[in-house]
Design a protein around this motif. Structure first.
Motif, PDB file in Angstrom:
ATOM      1  N   LEU A 185      10.687  34.161  -1.107  1.00 58.14           N
ATOM      2  CA  LEU A 185      10.901  32.740  -1.575  1.00 58.14           C
ATOM      3  C   LEU A 185      12.251  32.431  -1.961  1.00 58.14           C
ATOM      4  CD1 LEU A 185       7.973  31.274  -3.510  1.00 58.14           C
ATOM      5  CD2 LEU A 185       8.243  31.490  -0.901  1.00 58.14           C
ATOM      6  N   TYR A 186      13.129  33.315  -2.242  1.00 60.98           N
ATOM      7  CA  TYR A 186      14.534  33.439  -2.637  1.00 60.98           C
ATOM      8  C   TYR A 186      15.341  32.883  -1.494  1.00 60.98           C
ATOM      9  CZ  TYR A 186      15.436  37.786  -0.443  1.00 60.98           C
ATOM     10  OH  TYR A 186      15.469  38.888   0.567  1.00 60.98           O
ATOM     11  N   LYS A 187      14.845  33.410  -0.145  1.00 57.93           N
ATOM     12  CA  LYS A 187      15.307  32.898   1.116  1.00 57.93           C
ATOM     13  C   LYS A 187      15.403  31.396   1.140  1.00 57.93           C
ATOM     14  CE  LYS A 187      14.518  37.268   3.240  1.00 57.93           C
ATOM     15  NZ  LYS A 187      13.863  38.015   4.250  1.00 57.93           N
ATOM     16  N   ILE A 188      14.424  30.786   0.604  1.00 62.05           N
ATOM     17  CA  ILE A 188      14.005  29.204   0.723  1.00 62.05           C
ATOM     18  C   ILE A 188      14.740  28.590  -0.225  1.00 62.05           C
ATOM     19  CG2 ILE A 188      12.185  27.529   0.870  1.00 62.05           C
ATOM     20  CD1 ILE A 188      10.431  29.578   2.108  1.00 62.05           C
ATOM     21  N   CYS A 189      14.845  28.827  -1.570  1.00 58.31           N
ATOM     22  CA  CYS A 189      15.367  28.051  -2.455  1.00 58.31           C
ATOM     23  C   CYS A 189      16.474  28.851  -3.148  1.00 58.31           C
ATOM     24  CB  CYS A 189      14.234  27.998  -3.552  1.00 58.31           C
ATOM     25  SG  CYS A 189      12.723  28.775  -3.340  1.00 58.31           S
ATOM     26  N   ALA A 190      16.821  29.920  -2.852  1.00 60.73           N
ATOM     27  CA  ALA A 190      18.186  30.483  -3.390  1.00 60.73           C
ATOM     28  C   ALA A 190      18.197  30.469  -4.956  1.00 60.73           C
ATOM     29  CB  ALA A 190      19.448  29.830  -2.886  1.00 60.73           C
ATOM     30  N   VAL A 191      16.953  30.862  -5.490  1.00 63.22           N
ATOM     31  CA  VAL A 191      16.784  30.954  -6.864  1.00 63.22           C
ATOM     32  C   VAL A 191      17.030  32.213  -7.538  1.00 63.22           C
ATOM     33  CG1 VAL A 191      15.115  30.537  -8.675  1.00 63.22           C
ATOM     34  CG2 VAL A 191      14.899  29.062  -6.821  1.00 63.22           C
ATOM     35  N   SER A 192      17.779  32.301  -8.586  1.00 61.74           N
ATOM     36  CA  SER A 192      18.123  33.587  -9.306  1.00 61.74           C
ATOM     37  C   SER A 192      18.844  33.321 -10.471  1.00 61.74           C
ATOM     38  CB  SER A 192      18.944  34.654  -8.283  1.00 61.74           C
ATOM     39  OG  SER A 192      19.218  35.594  -9.120  1.00 61.74           O
ATOM     40  N   PRO A 193      18.133  33.356 -11.722  1.00 59.57           N
ATOM     41  CA  PRO A 193      16.719  33.581 -11.714  1.00 59.57           C
ATOM     42  C   PRO A 193      15.878  32.568 -11.895  1.00 59.57           C
ATOM     43  CG  PRO A 193      17.901  33.816 -13.874  1.00 59.57           C
ATOM     44  CD  PRO A 193      18.763  33.486 -12.846  1.00 59.57           C
ATOM     45  N   TYR A 194      16.551  31.290 -11.920  1.00 57.30           N
ATOM     46  CA  TYR A 194      15.823  30.133 -12.069  1.00 57.30           C
ATOM     47  C   TYR A 194      16.405  29.058 -11.631  1.00 57.30           C
ATOM     48  CZ  TYR A 194      18.794  28.549 -15.895  1.00 57.30           C
ATOM     49  OH  TYR A 194      19.773  28.292 -16.768  1.00 57.30           O
ATOM     50  N   LEU A 229      12.946  21.672  -3.424  1.00 60.70           N
ATOM     51  CA  LEU A 229      13.693  22.175  -4.430  1.00 60.70           C
ATOM     52  C   LEU A 229      14.939  23.010  -3.953  1.00 60.70           C
ATOM     53  CD1 LEU A 229      11.056  24.325  -6.367  1.00 60.70           C
ATOM     54  CD2 LEU A 229      12.140  22.529  -7.168  1.00 60.70           C
ATOM     55  N   SER A 230      15.011  23.431  -2.570  1.00 58.75           N
ATOM     56  CA  SER A 230      16.247  23.852  -2.031  1.00 58.75           C
ATOM     57  C   SER A 230      17.140  22.766  -1.698  1.00 58.75           C
ATOM     58  CB  SER A 230      15.761  24.716  -0.750  1.00 58.75           C
ATOM     59  OG  SER A 230      17.006  24.937  -0.207  1.00 58.75           O
ATOM     60  N   GLN A 231      16.539  21.630  -1.024  1.00 60.17           N
ATOM     61  CA  GLN A 231      17.386  20.664  -0.624  1.00 60.17           C
ATOM     62  C   GLN A 231      17.998  19.689  -2.130  1.00 60.17           C
ATOM     63  OE1 GLN A 231      14.386  18.792   1.591  1.00 60.17           O
ATOM     64  NE2 GLN A 231      14.640  20.073   3.381  1.00 60.17           N
ATOM     65  N   LEU A 232      17.431  19.996  -3.105  1.00 61.22           N
ATOM     66  CA  LEU A 232      18.158  19.194  -4.131  1.00 61.22           C
ATOM     67  C   LEU A 232      19.339  19.699  -4.312  1.00 61.22           C
ATOM     68  CD1 LEU A 232      15.051  18.879  -6.887  1.00 61.22           C
ATOM     69  CD2 LEU A 232      16.206  16.937  -5.560  1.00 61.22           C
ATOM     70  N   ARG A 233      19.795  20.956  -4.213  1.00 60.58           N
ATOM     71  CA  ARG A 233      20.990  21.540  -4.413  1.00 60.58           C
ATOM     72  C   ARG A 233      22.062  20.971  -3.580  1.00 60.58           C
ATOM     73  NH1 ARG A 233      20.273  26.776  -6.533  1.00 60.58           N
ATOM     74  NH2 ARG A 233      22.298  27.531  -5.551  1.00 60.58           N
TER      75      ARG A 233
END
Length: 273
Positions: free
Chosen positions: A98-107, A151-155
């Motif tokens: 999922l990190y590939k979808i949302c680029a979340v690390s760590p939140y 979530l990803s697109q909010l960035r």
């Protein structure tokens, strides 16, 4: 204050392992984090989240997606009284990626100004699937993808999953792929069902999903193959290949090696099978 758990492991790329709303949130301390991607959002009251040495105040509408195994704890804000939350945890064949979808690390923190969409999504999914005990795995999988894509697109301030072209063409194609992953699938047939050209469908996938239709199908099939290789240790490679839509086991092994960096047999050995 309902909480629901998925009744069985999902064979789809994404699914909801647990989901709930209007939940009277008790204090939680997880020194080793949670094993899945975990969304929590304030409905009423306020919460205090401690994570990565930071303390975040979660006001009504605020939400946060926490990556797996990230130590954290949360509790109600003493000055606000009772804290009610909604939450969602993800599983499925792609849950580790999922990190590939949302680029979340760590939140990933989402303010209340953007949080209404996520609250409405959780309420709608609970009402339409879990309360009625009528879970459509394919629709739920696509819905989870939309949740994470949002979530990803909010960035970047984008809302592609609300775009008319996505809703009219890409989403139905994804649902068809998810529901018939073991069947023969190709761009021409999918495009014909949608009454558009294969070239146009491919361009839409590149625009909204970030890959070609063929690549999307291949990734999902190999992800399902990984799950089946572990969950069905006595199924032959021919059987696994067939269940994942491959009629030629040699080609299946070649694609698996290309994506996973190992053969299916070696993959089983890695898990002691």
């Amino acid at each position: 204050m309902p909480i629901f758990f998925k009744p069985s492991a999902s064979d789809f790329s994404l699914s909801a392992d647990s989901i709930g709303n209007r939940w009277l949130q008790e204090p939680v301390v997880r020194p080793n984090g949670f094993p899945l991607y975990h969304w929590i959002q304030t409905e009423r009251g306020e919460g205090l989240l401690t994570l990565e040495g930071q303390e975040l105040l979660l006001k009504p509408g605020d939400g946060v997606l926490i990556a797996p195994h990230v130590p954290h704890e949360y509790r109600e804000n003493d000055s606000s009284g009772m804290w009610f939350t909604s939450f969602l945890t993800f599983d499925g064949n792609l849950s580790d990626d999922l990190y590939k979808i949302c680029a979340v690390s760590p939140y990933l923190f989402v303010p209340a100004s953007e949080g209404a969409w996520f609250q409405e999504w959780i309420d709608r999914i609970i009402d339409s699937h879990f309360l009625k005990n009528d879970i459509d795995d394919a629709a739920l999988s696509v819905g989870c993808f939309e949740f994470l894509t949002r979530l990803s697109q909010l960035r970047t301030g984008l809302s592609r999953t609300e775009h008319p072209l996505y809703l009219q063409y890409v989403r139905p194609a994804m649902q068809e792929i998810e529901s018939h992953l073991s069947d023969p699938l190709n761009v021409d047939d999918l495009a014909e069902q949608l009454h558009i050209t294969p070239q146009y469908l491919t361009r839409l996938f590149q625009r909204f999903v970030g890959s070609s239709v063929r690549s999307y199908i291949s990734v999902l099939r190999i992800s399902r193959a990984k799950e089946l290789l572990i969950s069905r240790p006595y199924t032959t490679l021919d059987g696994i290949a067939s269940l994942c839509g491959y009629r030629d086991v040699s080609y299946f092994i070649s694609v698996f090696r290309q994506q996973a960096g190992t053969t299916p047999k070696q993959f089983r050995k890695l898990y002691g099978i």
